[in-house]
Design a protein around this motif. Structure first.
Motif, PDB file in Angstrom:
ATOM      1  N   ASP A 346      42.626 -11.762  27.416  1.00 55.31           N
ATOM      2  CA  ASP A 346      42.753 -11.356  26.530  1.00 55.31           C
ATOM      3  C   ASP A 346      42.038 -12.781  24.950  1.00 55.31           C
ATOM      4  O   ASP A 346      41.699 -11.677  24.357  1.00 55.31           O
ATOM      5  N   GLY A 347      42.468 -13.702  25.485  1.00 49.41           N
ATOM      6  CA  GLY A 347      41.989 -14.511  24.556  1.00 49.41           C
ATOM      7  C   GLY A 347      39.933 -14.730  24.099  1.00 49.41           C
ATOM      8  O   GLY A 347      40.036 -14.607  22.920  1.00 49.41           O
ATOM      9  N   VAL A 348      39.539 -14.349  25.200  1.00 45.99           N
ATOM     10  CA  VAL A 348      38.251 -14.259  25.065  1.00 45.99           C
ATOM     11  C   VAL A 348      37.731 -12.784  24.836  1.00 45.99           C
ATOM     12  O   VAL A 348      36.910 -12.978  23.737  1.00 45.99           O
ATOM     13  N   LEU A 349      38.336 -12.062  24.995  1.00 45.43           N
ATOM     14  CA  LEU A 349      37.964 -10.496  24.138  1.00 45.43           C
ATOM     15  C   LEU A 349      38.366  -9.921  22.936  1.00 45.43           C
ATOM     16  O   LEU A 349      37.678 -10.285  21.920  1.00 45.43           O
ATOM     17  N   LYS A 350      39.357 -11.627  22.356  1.00 41.78           N
ATOM     18  CA  LYS A 350      39.993 -11.249  20.897  1.00 41.78           C
ATOM     19  C   LYS A 350      38.518 -11.899  20.118  1.00 41.78           C
ATOM     20  O   LYS A 350      38.117 -11.668  18.867  1.00 41.78           O
ATOM     21  N   GLU A 351      38.378 -13.323  20.816  1.00 47.65           N
ATOM     22  CA  GLU A 351      36.958 -13.641  20.248  1.00 47.65           C
ATOM     23  C   GLU A 351      36.114 -13.125  20.414  1.00 47.65           C
ATOM     24  O   GLU A 351      35.081 -12.792  19.702  1.00 47.65           O
ATOM     25  N   LEU A 352      35.526 -12.369  21.210  1.00 53.42           N
ATOM     26  CA  LEU A 352      34.152 -11.353  21.279  1.00 53.42           C
ATOM     27  C   LEU A 352      34.191 -10.731  20.249  1.00 53.42           C
ATOM     28  O   LEU A 352      33.472  -9.769  19.946  1.00 53.42           O
ATOM     29  N   LYS A 353      35.570  -9.750  20.536  1.00 49.98           N
ATOM     30  CA  LYS A 353      35.273  -8.623  19.350  1.00 49.98           C
ATOM     31  C   LYS A 353      34.283  -8.182  18.420  1.00 49.98           C
ATOM     32  O   LYS A 353      33.825  -7.674  18.021  1.00 49.98           O
ATOM     33  N   PRO A 354      34.917  -9.289  17.152  1.00 54.79           N
ATOM     34  CA  PRO A 354      34.495  -9.040  15.918  1.00 54.79           C
ATOM     35  C   PRO A 354      33.296  -9.437  16.407  1.00 54.79           C
ATOM     36  O   PRO A 354      32.022  -8.726  15.071  1.00 54.79           O
ATOM     37  N   MET A 355      32.154  -9.417  16.869  1.00 52.15           N
ATOM     38  CA  MET A 355      31.347 -10.984  16.701  1.00 52.15           C
ATOM     39  C   MET A 355      30.310  -8.683  17.478  1.00 52.15           C
ATOM     40  O   MET A 355      30.162  -8.418  17.121  1.00 52.15           O
ATOM     41  N   GLN A 356      31.431  -7.942  18.364  1.00 50.67           N
ATOM     42  CA  GLN A 356      30.684  -7.300  19.025  1.00 50.67           C
ATOM     43  C   GLN A 356      30.314  -6.019  17.839  1.00 50.67           C
ATOM     44  O   GLN A 356      29.507  -4.778  18.136  1.00 50.67           O
ATOM     45  N   GLU A 357      31.618  -6.163  17.431  1.00 53.84           N
ATOM     46  CA  GLU A 357      31.814  -5.319  15.844  1.00 53.84           C
ATOM     47  C   GLU A 357      30.228  -5.323  15.211  1.00 53.84           C
ATOM     48  O   GLU A 357      29.497  -4.205  14.563  1.00 53.84           O
ATOM     49  N   ARG A 358      30.682  -7.027  14.546  1.00 53.18           N
ATOM     50  CA  ARG A 358      29.280  -6.785  13.991  1.00 53.18           C
ATOM     51  C   ARG A 358      28.238  -6.311  14.672  1.00 53.18           C
ATOM     52  O   ARG A 358      26.970  -6.079  13.807  1.00 53.18           O
ATOM     53  N   ALA A 359      27.939  -6.363  15.996  1.00 51.11           N
ATOM     54  CA  ALA A 359      26.610  -6.705  16.255  1.00 51.11           C
ATOM     55  C   ALA A 359      26.494  -5.333  16.392  1.00 51.11           C
ATOM     56  O   ALA A 359      25.028  -4.853  16.324  1.00 51.11           O
ATOM     57  N   VAL A 360      27.155  -4.291  15.989  1.00 50.23           N
ATOM     58  CA  VAL A 360      26.913  -2.768  16.732  1.00 50.23           C
ATOM     59  C   VAL A 360      25.768  -2.213  15.534  1.00 50.23           C
ATOM     60  O   VAL A 360      24.499  -1.980  15.998  1.00 50.23           O
ATOM     61  N   GLN A 361      25.994  -2.513  14.128  1.00 47.54           N
ATOM     62  CA  GLN A 361      25.025  -2.104  12.999  1.00 47.54           C
ATOM     63  C   GLN A 361      23.660  -2.385  13.084  1.00 47.54           C
ATOM     64  O   GLN A 361      22.918  -2.046  13.146  1.00 47.54           O
ATOM     65  N   TYR A 362      23.099  -3.875  14.046  1.00 48.47           N
ATOM     66  CA  TYR A 362      21.897  -4.092  14.216  1.00 48.47           C
ATOM     67  C   TYR A 362      21.120  -3.598  15.680  1.00 48.47           C
ATOM     68  O   TYR A 362      19.873  -3.847  15.203  1.00 48.47           O
ATOM     69  N   THR A 363      22.281  -3.207  16.200  1.00 50.64           N
ATOM     70  CA  THR A 363      21.848  -3.182  17.767  1.00 50.64           C
ATOM     71  C   THR A 363      21.088  -1.297  17.656  1.00 50.64           C
ATOM     72  O   THR A 363      20.514  -0.861  18.009  1.00 50.64           O
ATOM     73  N   GLU A 364      22.117  -0.310  16.170  1.00 45.21           N
ATOM     74  CA  GLU A 364      21.613   0.674  16.373  1.00 45.21           C
ATOM     75  C   GLU A 364      20.480   0.854  15.334  1.00 45.21           C
ATOM     76  O   GLU A 364      19.568   1.354  15.261  1.00 45.21           O
ATOM     77  N   ASP A 365      20.381   0.211  13.994  1.00 45.92           N
ATOM     78  CA  ASP A 365      19.174  -0.317  13.390  1.00 45.92           C
ATOM     79  C   ASP A 365      18.853  -1.536  13.173  1.00 45.92           C
ATOM     80  O   ASP A 365      18.787  -1.995  12.436  1.00 45.92           O
ATOM     81  N   PRO A 366      17.756  -1.689  14.235  1.00 39.53           N
ATOM     82  CA  PRO A 366      16.856  -3.071  14.487  1.00 39.53           C
ATOM     83  C   PRO A 366      15.933  -2.947  12.953  1.00 39.53           C
ATOM     84  O   PRO A 366      15.535  -4.325  12.789  1.00 39.53           O
ATOM     85  N   SER A 367      15.938  -2.148  12.409  1.00 41.85           N
ATOM     86  CA  SER A 367      14.863  -2.269  11.007  1.00 41.85           C
ATOM     87  C   SER A 367      15.692  -3.181  10.053  1.00 41.85           C
ATOM     88  O   SER A 367      15.387  -4.501   9.023  1.00 41.85           O
ATOM     89  N   LEU A 368      17.434  -3.687  10.300  1.00 39.36           N
ATOM     90  CA  LEU A 368      17.856  -4.123   9.852  1.00 39.36           C
ATOM     91  C   LEU A 368      17.892  -5.703   9.680  1.00 39.36           C
ATOM     92  O   LEU A 368      17.667  -6.510   9.109  1.00 39.36           O
ATOM     93  N   VAL A 369      17.766  -6.240  10.791  1.00 35.12           N
ATOM     94  CA  VAL A 369      17.417  -7.324  11.312  1.00 35.12           C
ATOM     95  C   VAL A 369      15.649  -7.846  11.016  1.00 35.12           C
ATOM     96  O   VAL A 369      16.188  -8.111  10.462  1.00 35.12           O
ATOM     97  N   LYS A 370      15.169  -7.003  10.887  1.00 30.88           N
ATOM     98  CA  LYS A 370      13.344  -7.523  11.047  1.00 30.88           C
ATOM     99  C   LYS A 370      13.532  -7.060   9.600  1.00 30.88           C
ATOM    100  O   LYS A 370      12.700  -8.460   9.027  1.00 30.88           O
ATOM    101  N   ASN A 371      14.264  -6.408   8.483  1.00 26.91           N
ATOM    102  CA  ASN A 371      14.079  -6.985   7.154  1.00 26.91           C
ATOM    103  C   ASN A 371      14.827  -8.237   6.791  1.00 26.91           C
ATOM    104  O   ASN A 371      14.272  -9.075   5.810  1.00 26.91           O
ATOM    105  N   ILE A 372      16.009  -8.369   7.049  1.00 32.09           N
ATOM    106  CA  ILE A 372      16.697 -10.033   6.973  1.00 32.09           C
ATOM    107  C   ILE A 372      16.230 -11.130   7.451  1.00 32.09           C
ATOM    108  O   ILE A 372      15.293 -11.773   7.029  1.00 32.09           O
ATOM    109  N   VAL A 373      15.316 -11.532   8.594  1.00 35.32           N
ATOM    110  CA  VAL A 373      13.582 -11.927   9.307  1.00 35.32           C
ATOM    111  C   VAL A 373      13.040 -12.084   8.161  1.00 35.32           C
ATOM    112  O   VAL A 373      12.360 -12.778   7.424  1.00 35.32           O
ATOM    113  N   ALA A 374      11.998 -10.816   8.026  1.00 37.39           N
ATOM    114  CA  ALA A 374      11.262 -10.628   6.970  1.00 37.39           C
ATOM    115  C   ALA A 374      11.418 -11.704   5.552  1.00 37.39           C
ATOM    116  O   ALA A 374      10.775 -12.397   5.193  1.00 37.39           O
TER     117      ALA A 374
END
Ligand code: TRP
Ligand code: SF4
Length: 400
Positions: A346-374
């Protein structure tokens, strides 16, 4: 206090895991709110050891940036960029190589250590020997004052300091330096000029580091001084010439206490990791199959948490009352190991959950990541161009 500039890099060689999060990344997250931060993907450094598997690097670059963003690196306060997209690093590396004694590189401990450790690979390359110098170029480019790194990297920061000193010593001399420094002192105004002289004497005569620090801070604060005058005053403090490249300090990253699934330190090479984007099912499976105290063959056999890697995870993820429950239940044989593992899951899942939620937008739309890096690449290049102008001028390459 003078403004701190923080720079750190990570090699893209695989997924980030909880060990990275609890060591390096949490530290970055704190620093990005306190200081001006530059965080970059050291893809050239990855090539020094992974030159024959470029596909791993290519994939890991983007995955790693997503992991950073998921963990909470905030591109509106930290500059995130990729080393190879700021080719000035290569230019600085080349120029610094002209003044770097071969012996300085040969005696860096990671050179021989890594060659032995990665003995399956031919690391007798020019690029690998030059690894720490390329790192020096990364750091000196941004005039970083603080470099958060792990313990193994300290010799690299020390090398960087020596290179900066050597560079300033060779190229910081200019015709009439003393006179120019004295002119600059006058520009401080009477009171500060006197203070500057006092602190300079105190540092030069008795090695007073505090005086040196205060004098530096005072100079940094002056709004009416040109960059050139600031550099002269900083250089004159220590007796030498102009300070063109700044000597960084290292900032030891608090060691990650994150144990892996087998009780050893969590590390890719031990195959005992939980990655930041590990699915909840896999997290559950991995923890359920963790080894426990071998004394507990049957559920009723008493055990001792000191002999159990699961306990180490309880120490990180469980509060006192759960820890008491584990201690009592394990020693009396009152709880089963599967039961005991649940709060950790439970503890590990709780720590990972917000990270995994935040990651979704970036994996779904890689251009977001590319723009940040550019955007980050551009910001970094702006600083890099300025440094290179100074360096080229100092080395007699200012002609066009
Ligand atoms: N050598 C560092 C590591 O393996 C990565 C790195 C490259 C770095 N350039 C840097 C770290 C500059 C800090 C500053 O961890
Ligand atoms: Fe480890 Fe918990 Fe089992 Fe004890 S009860 S051996 S601490 S998993």
């Amino acid at each position: 206090m003078a403004v701190e500039r923080v720079l750190s890099g990570m090699r893209p060689t695989g997924n980030l895991h909880l060990g990275h999060y609890n060591g390096v990344l949490k530290n970055w997250l704190r620093l990005q709110h306190e200081h001006e931060c530059f965080f970059f993907v050291a893809d050239w450094h990855a090539l020094t050891t992974h030159y024959d598997t470029p596909e791993i690097i290519e994939e890991s670059v983007w995955e790693m940036v997503i992991d950073w963003l998921a963990a909470g690196v905030d591109p509106s306060s930290a500059t995130v960029f990729i080393q190879s997209k700021v080719p000035e690093h290569a230019e600085l590396n080349t120029l610094l190589s002209m003044i770097t004694p071969l012996s300085w590189l040969e005696r860096v401990p990671t050179y021989k250590d890594q060659q032995e450790k990665l003995s399956g690979k031919d690391l007798a390359t020019y690029g690998f020997l030059g690894y720490p110098l390329l790192q020096s170029a990364d750091i000196l480019m941004y005039k970083a004052t603080q470099v958060p790194v792990g313990e193994d990297q300290i010799p690299h920061i020390e090398l960087t300091r020596e290179i900066a000193r050597r560079f300033n010593h060779i190229y910081g001399k200019e015709a009439g330096f003393e006179d120019k420094a004295k002119e600059a002192i006058k520009k401080l105004g009477k009171k500060r000029a006197k203070l500057y002289e006092e602190m300079r004497n105190s540092h030069q005569e008795s090695g007073d580091d505090e005086a040196l620090e205060s004098a530096r801070a005072m100079i940094e604060e002056q709004q009416n001084l040109s960059m050139g005058d600031k550099e002269r005053l900083l250089g004159y403090l220590e007796g030498g010439g102009k300070i063109i490249l700044l000597e960084p300090e290292y900032k030891l990253t608090p060691a990650s206490k994150m144990p892996g699934l087998d009780g050893q330190k969590m590390s890719k090479s031990y195959n005992n990791t939980i990655s930041l984007r590990e699915s909840p099912d896999d997290v559950t499976k991995k923890i359920r199959t963790m080894p426990t105290d071998p004394a507990r063959v049957r559920r009723t056999d008493p055990g001792d948490p000191v002999n159990c890697p699961v306990w180490q995870l309880h120490e990180i993820y469980s509060d006192d009352s759960v820890q008491d429950w584990v201690q009592t239940g394990c020693k009396s044989g009152g709880i089963g190991c599967i039961e005991c593992k649940q709060p950790v899951i439970d503890g590990v899942l709780k720590e990972l959950k917000p990270m995994q939620e935040r990651a979704v937008q970036y994996t779904e739309d890689p251009s977001l990541v590319k723009n940040i890096v550019a955007e980050g690449n551009e910001k970094a290049r702006k600083v890099a161009r300025e440094t290179m102008r100074d360096v080229r001028d100092a080395m007699g390459l200012g002609y066009s």
